[in-house]
Structure formats: structure tokens, C-alpha cells
Write an enzyme that holds these catalytic residues in place. Sequence first.
Site, mmCIF file in Angstrom:
data_model
loop_
_atom_site.group_PDB
_atom_site.id
_atom_site.type_symbol
_atom_site.label_atom_id
_atom_site.label_comp_id
_atom_site.label_asym_id
_atom_site.label_seq_id
_atom_site.Cartn_x
_atom_site.Cartn_y
_atom_site.Cartn_z
ATOM 1 N N ASP A 1 0.852 -1.198 0.000
ATOM 2 C CA ASP A 1 0.000 0.000 0.000
ATOM 3 C C ASP A 1 0.890 1.251 0.000
ATOM 4 O OD1 ASP A 1 0.879 -0.695 2.604
ATOM 5 O OD2 ASP A 1 -0.687 0.490 3.543
ATOM 6 N N HIS B 1 1.491 -9.156 -2.965
ATOM 7 C CA HIS B 1 0.513 -8.069 -3.030
ATOM 8 C C HIS B 1 1.229 -6.720 -3.016
ATOM 9 C CE1 HIS B 1 -3.348 -6.093 -2.122
ATOM 10 N NE2 HIS B 1 -2.684 -5.369 -1.234
ATOM 11 N N ASP C 1 0.303 -17.863 -3.741
ATOM 12 C CA ASP C 1 1.081 -16.807 -4.400
ATOM 13 C C ASP C 1 0.199 -16.054 -5.394
ATOM 14 O OD1 ASP C 1 3.161 -15.192 -5.210
ATOM 15 O OD2 ASP C 1 3.872 -16.616 -6.718
ATOM 16 N N GLU D 1 1.795 -10.656 1.125
ATOM 17 C CA GLU D 1 2.207 -9.268 0.914
ATOM 18 C C GLU D 1 3.723 -9.166 1.076
ATOM 19 O OE1 GLU D 1 -0.381 -6.420 2.743
ATOM 20 O OE2 GLU D 1 0.690 -4.721 1.889
HETATM 21 O O1 9MR Z 1 1.828 -6.988 9.437
HETATM 22 C C1 9MR Z 1 0.585 -6.620 10.011
HETATM 23 C C2 9MR Z 1 -0.006 -7.802 10.735
HETATM 24 O O2 9MR Z 1 0.821 -8.184 11.816
HETATM 25 C C3 9MR Z 1 -1.407 -7.454 11.227
HETATM 26 O O3 9MR Z 1 -1.997 -8.597 11.791
HETATM 27 C C4 9MR Z 1 -2.249 -6.923 10.067
HETATM 28 C C5 9MR Z 1 -3.651 -6.500 10.494
HETATM 29 O O4 9MR Z 1 -3.609 -5.454 11.392
HETATM 30 O O5 9MR Z 1 -1.620 -5.804 9.472
HETATM 31 C C6 9MR Z 1 -0.352 -6.107 8.935
HETATM 32 O O6 9MR Z 1 0.208 -4.941 8.445
HETATM 33 C C7 9MR Z 1 -0.311 -4.388 7.256
HETATM 34 C C8 9MR Z 1 -0.649 -2.953 7.558
HETATM 35 O O7 9MR Z 1 -1.722 -2.916 8.427
HETATM 36 C C9 9MR Z 1 -0.899 -2.129 6.301
HETATM 37 N N1 9MR Z 1 0.174 -2.275 5.361
HETATM 38 C C10 9MR Z 1 0.438 -3.641 4.990
HETATM 39 C C11 9MR Z 1 0.809 -4.457 6.214
HETATM 40 C C12 9MR Z 1 1.170 -5.892 5.840
HETATM 41 O O8 9MR Z 1 0.090 -6.662 5.478
#
Ligand code: 9MR
Length: 746
Positions: A342, A669, A717, A726
Site C-alpha cells: 500500500d 501483493h 502466491d 504481501e
Molecule cells: O503486518 C501486520 C499484521 O501483523 C497485522 O496482523 C495486520 C492486520 O492489522 O496488518 C499487517 O500490516 C499491514 C498494515 O496494516 C498495512 N500495510 C500492509 C501491512 C502488511 O500486510
Amino acid sequence: MKRRRTTLLGVTALLAAALALPAGPAGADEVELIQNGTFDTSSDPWWSSAGVTTAVEDGELCAAIPGGTANRWDAIVGHNDLTLQAGQTYRLSFSATGTPADHVVRAVVGLAVEPYDTYFEVSPQLSVSGNDYSYTFTAPADTARGQVAFQAGGSADAWKMCLDDISLVGGVPPEEYEPDTGPRVRVNQVAYLPNGPKNATLVTEATEALPWELRNAAGSAVARGRTVPRGTDASSGQNVHSVDFGSYRGGGKGFVLVADGETSRPFDISAEAYRKLRLDSLKFYYTQRSGQEIREDLRPGYGRPAGHVGVEPNQGDTEVPCLPGVCDYALDVSGGWYDAGDHGKYVVNGGISTWELLRTYERSLYARTGSPGALRDGTLAIPESGNKVPDVLDEARWELEFLLRMQVPAGQPLAGMAHHKIHDAEWTGLPLMPHLDPKKRELHPPTTTATLNLAATAAQAARLYKPYDKAFARKALNAARTAWRAALAHPDILPDPDDGIGGGAYPDTDASDEFYWAAAQLYLTTGDGEYERFVLKSPVHTADIWNPLGFDWQRTAAAGRLDLATVPNRLPGLRSVRASVVQGAEKYLTTLREHPYGMPYAPKDNVYDWGSNAQILNNAHVIATAYDLTGERRYRDGALQSLDYVLGRNALNISYVTGYGDVTSVNQHSRWYARQLDPSLPNPPAGTLSGGPNSSIQDPVAQSLLRGCTGQFCYVDDIQSWSTNELTINWNAALAWMASFAADQG
Ligand code: 9MR
């Protein structure tokens, strides 16, 4: 409907196996939702967006797609008023042509009204001769306002799309997803060190030991032995044996391991790949930079304009206001790294990522096998290369400068605290290059956890940049002290767990570990009594912090403990601090020894965490640090063996690092490495780690393919599987630290 002879392309290779399955139970309850998907006489009730002209031609619906639009959704053909049921499985199928060839259509099933949630989407590249497409998905919600839309915008030139036989059928049997896991002998597909441990896993029905053979590139057997039956592995549900071929000390490329009639994927026995991976995993960060053009000469295939510098359609990060009611100033928060796939930038997570990169550098200064030259100036091909500062410090500084900008200015309420995050007001779709993101950017409220992330990393920076830039070191230390005082004054302003629209929430209910981490870094840099007393009094200092999941952006105590144990200092009771790291390593080693896939990770109830690959690497980091502290070989071997899992010795037989191994993750992602959606875009650069198996499968793709998955199998994947696949700055930091450790053992 037009009669045409076509190949059934199915959902891409990943669903190919499913398509080969027998049809579901008679299909008696299958219900067609589309009215008129065959266009025999008319196009009703299909609609098209402004600028798109449609006509029924020869029994197909043809649309003239205008050129010069920016987004897929700028040119749509759609069908509304569909009723979808949560938990029900649907099959979307259609045939399509595109002229000229190679244009992409994004087929979406989702909400026809705000907030336009996407339940399923896929983006095939169309051909002139045409293909049939068929996909299965499970609806995540109930709605009577569902829609099927074919989004065809985003192309510079005009083109023509024709659609036919569009069908959306409810009541179909759920997808049986069978990943292609290749040969049953599972190895590290990249490399074992000549003087390191060498282990593999065999998936087999056999319960008795079997012979194995190691063959070199010429096909000659160079070592032989027998497997060790290990029974059923809980993390995969498979019956497995383990193979230890560590007694082989030769080197070279193209080895294979043969057992039970199966030949593994090839691998090297060499340290070379780790020297390269150390650099590639760190080079990843330059291409994540915000606020700066990525130079094509430095990253061939990855050049792109600067993102979020205030050039339209970006709204820019140079003068960002707060969410309404949060503050009445605007800050220049440009720069930094994009967090993941993102365009958000988060202080919590920026912090742990920066810490682990700086610790990669600091380890090179103090560890018995550290090699500072490996990270010197000129190693990472970044714009700062040649400035006589180690490149890893230049890279981390790009983020540090951003973290400092997130601090609330003097004179404002909560001065000295750090804003938790800055991101878009709404989520955006994929693909979307950073410089094309049109959304409003907003600062979110300051939090204690963000403030302590800033204090910890700025304090760590102050000692590491001092030899290279005294003024920056001073500035960082001042900011760290200010942040520390602000956090003490506001110890419980915790992030809102529901603040997750347009960006991640990064929630946390406990700041005591962040306090400990920041105090430890301030102490290591200054030696001040105030910080020393805080560390010694903190219950976190003596707590057993080595839980099975490991450390991460939310559980940061290890980021204090590991540095206290390894960075020179005179803390009273230092021996027990070091002993506690060794105890943690022992725990993780025990897990590893008991695990037939040889990894230091066995989460409670086999529930793999979001980003499990990084958790595994961070547990390996603790084991490796025990080696740095004691010089005992079993810790070195345990840490190295943990890498095997991430690089291919796993139930899916995949290397989770792009470009490293025969079969690797490539569709992580990301809004800009979105090759799976737009063939003109690249896959992530070599050295990019995927998050990996996540039992909670929060995204629709994972939910439709992986329901009921066992541990290691909770991964796909696919670019839309944001909960299992991601890429992030914190996960790559875990990889970089371990790759650097491994390279140093060569
Ligand atoms: O890495 C994060 C994971 O530990 C959490 O469980 C999740 C939900 O809160 O969010 C992940 O982080 C994401 C972040 O919120 C937004 N950018 C992408 C991150 C990786 O998926």
C-alpha cells in the site's frame, strides 16, 4: 451467443488442478444470476460508463474502450442488482476478446454502491482470438446490490473488447484447491553452506527409514545415508522423514537429493548466494522509497517517478493535514518508505524495520563473524552511493528523516509525540503506481507507541551516524529525548484498533515493551542514569519475552534485550541479560529440533501468524545472537537451518524469496509490482520476502481457496491474497538480518 472454438483458460495455473476435478453434486441447486449473458438480440440489462459505446455484434457485446484514461474503473461494462449470500460459492465465467491484443480487463464481483467492496476480482490479459474464463469464489457478505463489472480503462490507446456467455452461478461446490508442490524431497532451493548444516524433509507414506543419495551436477552420487522417520508433522498434516546430509563438506552448484524415487529441486553448496541475498534484501528498500524518483540506471526495470511529492494527481505528502478534529496544523511528512504493497507510511512498523536494518549494520561492527566491509559505501547501488557513508546507513536514514518529520512540533498540543501514521483517506485498488494515487492523505493521531518507536530508533541512530554526520546524530538524539519525555507524560495514548480505513491500524494494547526498547536504546547511546534506572526497573527487563510467535512491530521487547546483550555497555547485571538471550535461543532450538521441517516455529494450536515467515526469521535471529554471544556451534547451525524453511524446505516446496530458488513467490501483493494484473509492470525485485502462511486467511482469495487449511498450507502466491502474500519493510528487515548473518558464516 456466438459459436467459437476456444481453450478454457481457467483461473490461471493455480486453479488448474481444481478445474480437472469432477463436476460438483449434480448442480441441482445451481442458480444463474445474470439476465442475458448471451447477447442473442439485445444488451439489456447491461450498462456502460460514460465514454464507452457498446453494441451487440454477431451475438456478442462489444465495447469501444477509449484511450487515455488513468484507471481500470474509468471504462466499465456492468450488470447490477445481483443478490449474493455470505458464505455461498459462486462461479463467474465469460468469454472475451481484446483487439489489439494484450489489453487487460479487470472482472469484478462486488458492491454496486458505496463503499464498492470487491468480493472477487481477476485481471486476465485478452487475446484477439478470444478465450473462455472460469473462476470460483465465496462471497464474504450478503447483499442485494451486487454487481458484475468488466473494467477496461487505464490504457493509453483505444481498443475494443467483446464479451459473451457471461454467467454468475450460485450454489456451486466450493473450490478444491490443490497446490502443485512438486517433488516430495524438500530442500533449501538456494544454498547450503559448505561448512554448515544440511537438512531436508521427505514427504512419504513410508514408515521405515529409506535410503537417500546426494548427487552433484554431473549426476554422480557424492554421499549416501538413510532417512529418519518423523511421523505426522502437525504443521502440514504430512507423514514425513528428515534427512541430514551435513557430513558432506564439498561445494558447487546444481546438487540434488534423491529419496523414495523422487529428486529434489536443485541447490548449491556455497556461501555466494547469501552474499548476494544480503545485498538484494537491502536493495529492496530503495524501490520502496516515497518522495523520490527511482532511477532506472540504479534499478533496471524498476524506475518510476517520485510518489507523493505534490505532483498531480497525487495530493502530496509535503503539507498533510490531520484527520478532522485531530490537529489544526499540516506537516511535511514526505520521504520514508512505503510500508508494504500500500502507499501508507506508519511510524509503528517503520520503527522496527529501521531498528533491524541498523542492527544488521551494528552487528557487523561487534559480532565475532561480523564483516563491516560487506555493507560499506557503494554496496547497494542507491543515489547516496559514493558519499563515504555505509550504504545501509544511507538507506535507513531515508526512513529516519521521515520518522523525525512525524513528531508533533513544539508549541502544539502533545508536542514531542509522534503521529501514528499517514495514509490515504480510503483504500485504493490494484495496480496503482505511487505517483498516480489521487487520494487525500491524512495524519492520524499521535500515540505513545509511535512516539517510543521514534525515541528508540532515533537514539540508536545517534550512536551509529555519529562518525559520519555529527549534526544529524545530535538532531536524532534531541528528537529521541524529546519523544521519550513526551511518552512519559502521555504513557497511555494507544492506537485505535478501528482506525483501519485506507491504511493499517497497527493497534497495540500495551506500551510497556516499547518503553523498555526506547529506554534501552537511549541508555546504550548515552549511558545516562535516568534510562539505566528505567531499564532496570522495567518488569519487561527480566520477563521471559521469548514466546513461540517471536518479536515484531507489536512485540518489541526483543529490540531492547538483543541490543543490550550485544552492543558494548556497562549495565549492572549484563550477564543475566546475555543469559536470557541464550535461554530464548535454547527454547527456539528445542522447537526446531522437534520440528520435522527444522524450523524454530510451532505456534499454539498451529495457528500461523500474519507474516509467519518473518516471525520464523526473527526467532532464528535470536538463535543467531546466542551464537554471537557464545560462539557455540549449535546456535550457528540452528540459525542457518531456519533459513532452509523460508528458501524451500517446506510443505509447499516454494522459496518465499523472489529470485532465490527454482520456484519462488513472485506475485506478492503490491500496487506497483503488479505484474499479475498488468503485464507491463514488474514482479517484485529479487530478494523480496513474502509474508507467508497465515491461518486466519483474511482476504477473499485465500478464503475461497484455503478454507480449512493446515498451518504451512495457508498460503497462495496470488497478488490479491494480501493476508498471506504481501511484502513489507519489516519482513524484509528480518530477512536482511539473517541473510547477513548467513553470509558472514561462509
Ligand atoms: O503486518 C501486520 C499484521 O501483523 C497485522 O496482523 C495486520 C492486520 O492489522 O496488518 C499487517 O500490516 C499491514 C498494515 O496494516 C498495512 N500495510 C500492509 C501491512 C502488511 O500486510
